[in-house]
Every structure is written in C-alpha cells, then in structure tokens.
Design an enzyme around this catalytic site. Sequence first.
Site, PDB file in Angstrom:
ATOM      1  N   SER A 151       0.808  -1.220   0.000  1.00 13.26           N
ATOM      2  CA  SER A 151       0.000   0.000   0.000  1.00 13.26           C
ATOM      3  C   SER A 151       0.843   1.273   0.000  1.00 13.26           C
ATOM      4  CB  SER A 151      -0.967  -0.024   1.184  1.00 13.26           C
ATOM      5  OG  SER A 151      -1.881   1.014   1.078  1.00 13.26           O
ATOM      6  N   HIS A 152       0.692   2.092   1.042  1.00 15.71           N
ATOM      7  CA  HIS A 152       1.353   3.391   1.095  1.00 15.71           C
ATOM      8  C   HIS A 152       2.724   3.311   1.752  1.00 15.71           C
ATOM      9  CE1 HIS A 152      -1.120   2.374   4.473  1.00 15.71           C
ATOM     10  NE2 HIS A 152      -0.231   2.989   5.223  1.00 15.71           N
ATOM     11  N   ASP A 193      -2.109   6.781  -3.459  1.00 14.64           N
ATOM     12  CA  ASP A 193      -1.007   6.091  -2.785  1.00 14.64           C
ATOM     13  C   ASP A 193      -0.382   4.995  -3.639  1.00 14.64           C
ATOM     14  OD1 ASP A 193      -3.079   4.244  -2.616  1.00 14.64           O
ATOM     15  OD2 ASP A 193      -2.301   3.388  -0.765  1.00 14.64           O
ATOM     16  N   ASP A 217      -0.643   1.756  -4.085  1.00 17.68           N
ATOM     17  CA  ASP A 217      -1.456   0.800  -4.845  1.00 17.68           C
ATOM     18  C   ASP A 217      -2.760   1.390  -5.340  1.00 17.68           C
ATOM     19  OD1 ASP A 217      -2.373   0.979  -2.225  1.00 17.68           O
ATOM     20  OD2 ASP A 217      -3.226  -1.035  -2.264  1.00 17.68           O
ATOM     21  N   ASP A 228      -5.408   2.917  -3.853  1.00 16.81           N
ATOM     22  CA  ASP A 228      -6.723   2.880  -3.195  1.00 16.81           C
ATOM     23  C   ASP A 228      -6.989   4.086  -2.300  1.00 16.81           C
ATOM     24  OD1 ASP A 228      -4.935   2.081  -1.268  1.00 16.81           O
ATOM     25  OD2 ASP A 228      -5.994   0.232  -0.718  1.00 16.81           O
ATOM     26  N   ARG A 229      -5.948   4.878  -2.010  1.00 13.93           N
ATOM     27  CA  ARG A 229      -6.183   6.063  -1.172  1.00 13.93           C
ATOM     28  C   ARG A 229      -6.251   7.327  -2.017  1.00 13.93           C
ATOM     29  NH1 ARG A 229      -2.878   5.757   4.490  1.00 13.93           N
ATOM     30  NH2 ARG A 229      -3.644   3.705   5.117  1.00 13.93           N
ATOM     31  N   LYS A 286     -11.251   0.335  -1.309  1.00 17.00           N
ATOM     32  CA  LYS A 286     -11.327   1.779  -1.471  1.00 17.00           C
ATOM     33  C   LYS A 286     -10.686   2.114  -2.810  1.00 17.00           C
ATOM     34  CE  LYS A 286      -7.549   2.022   1.788  1.00 17.00           C
ATOM     35  NZ  LYS A 286      -7.517   1.596   3.178  1.00 17.00           N
TER      36      LYS A 286
HETATM   37  C1  G1P Z   1      -4.423   2.118   8.500  1.00 10.13           C
HETATM   38  C2  G1P Z   1      -5.578   3.073   8.524  1.00 10.13           C
HETATM   39  C3  G1P Z   1      -6.858   2.322   8.243  1.00 10.13           C
HETATM   40  C4  G1P Z   1      -6.724   1.589   6.910  1.00 10.13           C
HETATM   41  C5  G1P Z   1      -5.482   0.724   6.913  1.00 10.13           C
HETATM   42  C6  G1P Z   1      -5.235   0.083   5.559  1.00 10.13           C
HETATM   43  O1  G1P Z   1      -4.585   1.126   9.483  1.00 10.13           O
HETATM   44  O2  G1P Z   1      -5.669   3.745   9.760  1.00 10.13           O
HETATM   45  O3  G1P Z   1      -7.931   3.213   8.222  1.00 10.13           O
HETATM   46  O4  G1P Z   1      -7.845   0.805   6.659  1.00 10.13           O
HETATM   47  O5  G1P Z   1      -4.341   1.507   7.241  1.00 10.13           O
HETATM   48  O6  G1P Z   1      -5.060   1.026   4.558  1.00 10.13           O
HETATM   49  P1  G1P Z   1      -3.908   1.198  10.924  1.00 10.13           P
HETATM   50  O7  G1P Z   1      -2.429   1.332  10.709  1.00 10.13           O
HETATM   51  O8  G1P Z   1      -4.454   2.416  11.594  1.00 10.13           O
HETATM   52  O9  G1P Z   1      -4.309  -0.069  11.603  1.00 10.13           O
HETATM   53 ZN    ZN Z   2      -3.230   1.568  -0.432  1.00  8.53          ZN
END
Ligand code: G1P
Ligand code: ZN
Length: 544
Positions: free
Chosen positions: A114-115, A278, A280, A282-283, A377
Amino acid sequence: MTSIRTIPTEPIEGQKPGTSGLRKKTPVFQTHHYLENFIQSIWNGIGGVAGKTLVLGGDGRHFNSQAAQVVLRMAAAGGAKKVIVGKRAILSTPAASNLIRKRGADGGIILSASHNPGGPEGDFGVKYNTSNGGPAAEGVTARIFDATKEIAEFHIMESHDVGLRMTDTVTLGEMEIEIVDPVEDYAALMQELFDFDAIRTLFKSGFRMRFDAMHAVTGPYAYTILEEILGAPPGTVINSIPLPDFGGGHPDPNPTWAKTLWDEMMTETGPDFGAASDGDGDRNMIVGRQCYVSPSDSLAVLAANATLVPGYKDGLKGVARSMPTSAAVDRVAEKLGIACYETPTGWKFFGNLLDAGRATLCGEESFGTGSDHVREKDGLWAVLFWLNVLAVKKLSVAELMVAHWAEYGRNYYSRHDYEAVDTEAANGLMDHVRSQLASLPGQSFGPLTVESADEFAYDDPVDGSRSEGQGLRVGFAGGARVVLRLSGTGTEGATLRVYLERLAIDPAGFGLDPQAALADVIAAAEAIAGIKSRTGRDAPDVIT
Ligand code: G1P
Ligand code: ZN
C-alpha cells in the site's frame, strides 16, 4: 519444458492473525522460500487453487515482477485453470478488485504494501482477495494464518519467466495466463459511473488540476483517464511514471508526504483542484486552491452530492464510515434519511454491508473512500467523483465546502500519529486510558465534559460476528471526541493514533485552522492519556 517440484519447508513467522495479507520488509520477503511459503499457505488456506481462476497484479514496487513469477509458477503447480494478470504484473488494488468481479474470478493476489515505502530496504506485501473482489474475510484469513504455522512443503513449477510485457494469452504447463491492459477495464468502469462529458467540458473551460501519482501505480491510470480520455491539459498528472522505490518517496497521499502538491495548492495562484493517490491506488487526498478537504469531509460531500453523478443518481442505500472517521457523514445521512454504519478500522468491514446492499458509499479518515462499484477503497474513483460534482455545481472547492458546512455544520478533525513507539509504552498508555473509561463520564477537561467513554466493539449486522477491542473512545458534550487506537499496519514498534474531532455549528466559527480549533480536544487527550510522558515524544510524527 515444465515440471512440478515439491520442496520441503518450515512454518513462517510474521503474519498478523486477522489481516488479509502479509506486509514485511522487502528483504524478509526475499529470504529463502519466504514468499513461496506464504503463497502456499494461501493456497492451503483457501482449499487449493485447482481448477480456479485468479487475478494477479501489484503496485510495481521493488520485487513485484519476481514475486509475480513465483505466484504464476505456484498457481500452475497447484492446478489453477487460469490467471488473469496485468501487463508487467501491474494492477492497482481497485483495478484488481474490479477485474475479479468483472471476470467472475475465484479470487486474486495483489502484490503491494500500500502506502508504505518500497525499494530494496522498503516494504513488500501480499494480499489475498476473495471472489467478491474484497479483502479475504476473517474466517479465510484465520485459515491462511493457521496454514502458515503448519506448512511443511510447497509446490512450484520449474519454468522460464513468463513474458508479461505485452497483452497476450499464453500457457504455463496446463494453466492459461491472460495478460491484460491494467487500465482498460477500470477506465471503462469509471466511464459508466461518471459524466465524462461534463468533466471534459470542465477541463475545456480552463479548469486546472494537478494529480500527484507519487511515482506509484496510479500514474498510468490517471494519465490515461484524466489527460487522454478527459482532455485535461498535459502536465496535469505529475510523478506519473511508477518507480520500484516510488522515487525514494513515501507514497501516502497526505499533507506531509504529498508536500509538493500541497505547497502548490496552497498558493493564491495554484490549480483549481489537486489530488494524490497512494502506492497501490486505493487512497486519495483532495485539495482545493488554498482549501484542504479532510477525508472525513470528503466522504460527507460525496454522500451529499451523490445524486448529481450518473452512477448514484437513484440515491444511496446507506453510508458507512470507520469508527475513528468524523461524524460529518452521519449528519448528511440523517438529512437524507438513510442508514449510517459505524465499523471498525479497516476496509474489510465494509464488504459485508456493500454485498448485502445496505450501504453504497463508505470511507475512512485515513484517505480511503469507496462505493459498491468494487470491494476496495478507490483513489481515482474519489477524484473523478469530485470532478463530476464540481463540474455540475460550478463552484470552487472552497465555495463548495463553505456551502456544505453551512448546511450540516463543520466537524473539525485531525489525526495525530506517534510512530515507532516502544510497544510496552504504547500498550501501557492504552491500559491507562482503558482503566479510566468507567470513571470518565461527568469529568471535565477545560471547557469539555465527558459524556461517554468506552472501548469500541462491532457486531456485524450482516453475518453476526463480533469484533472487540477496536479503539478507545471518549465523547464530550456538544459533539467533540477523542479516539485512541494502536495501528495494525505499522511495521516498527507500535504506532499510536489519536483521532480528534469537534463540531462547530455557527458559521462564524468555520474559518479556523483545525489544530487551533481542536486545541481543547488535544489538551483533553493529553490530560486523559499522558501521551507526552508515556511515549517520550513532544509532538506527533505525522499530523493529518
Ligand atoms: C491504516 C488506517 C486504516 C486503513 C489501513 C489500511 O490502518 O488507519 O484506516 O484501513 O491503514 O489502509 P492502521 O495502521 O491504523 O491499523
Ligand atoms: Zn493503499
């Protein structure tokens, strides 16, 4: 020639139970058979892949291509019927979700962290999504987790790498591999949902936009859709070439990490509209000229204006937000007379509501917004939704926000993150707050009086499952709130997230800087949790 080999191996460490995938430092994934073990554990956990059709793609980060080859060889060894793979093994997370649904696949593997930063020293990840296109539900992830503890051997086909540079259909042993354009089906879906003509007209009128792809997977998606299809001026999409290390950056669209875009948007002569996505895809982050839109507000604005968009013209079945997300969307739902669900953090909880037709839009404060068009998302989707709304409303982002707050009130909102905190100290802080929950109601902190305090638990209205320990929340009279929880995705020590919110109803109070507007709430959080002394930090690492 191809042949299947069975290789003895040992259980692997590292997957957190209850998560739909595995995220680790890239070198860990590259250690001997680590990736293979996890892929075999997925196959074992889902009852094998024999005869199944899978989707495969990733965000292009370092190790993406090699990992995709391993997945292909192991799918073939497991007897999979077919794998639909994005060209160069690229698929954004929402595009993968769409492909799984559109093709009726049994599931999919998404290669992404992801990010999180990528590169040889960055992070890598593998996620498994099920046939609805969404992250595997808890029952499935529990079986995969159990499989990682029991694994004794894995099966892999010995073969040359499969060429993935061009769209084509090839075979690997008995298995068919269809290499698809990663953007095509996704762009078609966006075209069904949004009024592309209206957005084209908006760009023709001189509307200026900047989309920061952060050298991550949305570059080709945003370039094709915004510049090629919708006619946005050349240069609208910046950092559009995906790089294995995201150009050394942190592909997380927020004011801290998308700073170049932020700085441009905050000038008087900046573009009309700014957005970022981000690693991948989705954000999303939405910014107007000198007007930042918090993700919680963005969800509320999309809900309030959904019927202006072709894909949602018949109205919303309901909306859902994660618990720490602000109540801005609740106020819209109330006015619209539709259901509003409050779920634990994490996208998987929305899946049941979307599948059951109880919610159409959903979102999280962490820059995630989506709808029932996929089961993830979707960053670019949110951006196109905004463009469609702006094209119809013919307002600037700032004007739209002022009008929205005038109608619903303004939920000032901020999240303070304390990263890589000593795990014991973080747990101690949570225990300290937990122990006060019963005695907090009635206590005052400056002008704020506690009305309620509890540890959030969720009873899924669709499958009846219960999820406990989902964050500590303290509600104050008048709509202010503090939420504390520990991250489930951090890879170093513990990450403490402090979510802060306050409701302003009087338009005279709409123009404040959120940190200033939330000063009393921030002070209350400190008084209740002792954040500074317990974490040893003077200030949060990231403020969003
Ligand atoms: C974080 C974000 C959450 C999101 C997740 C995956 O998780 O806060 O909203 O769904 O990344 O992208 P966290 O690190 O808070 O558990
Ligand atoms: Zn992501």
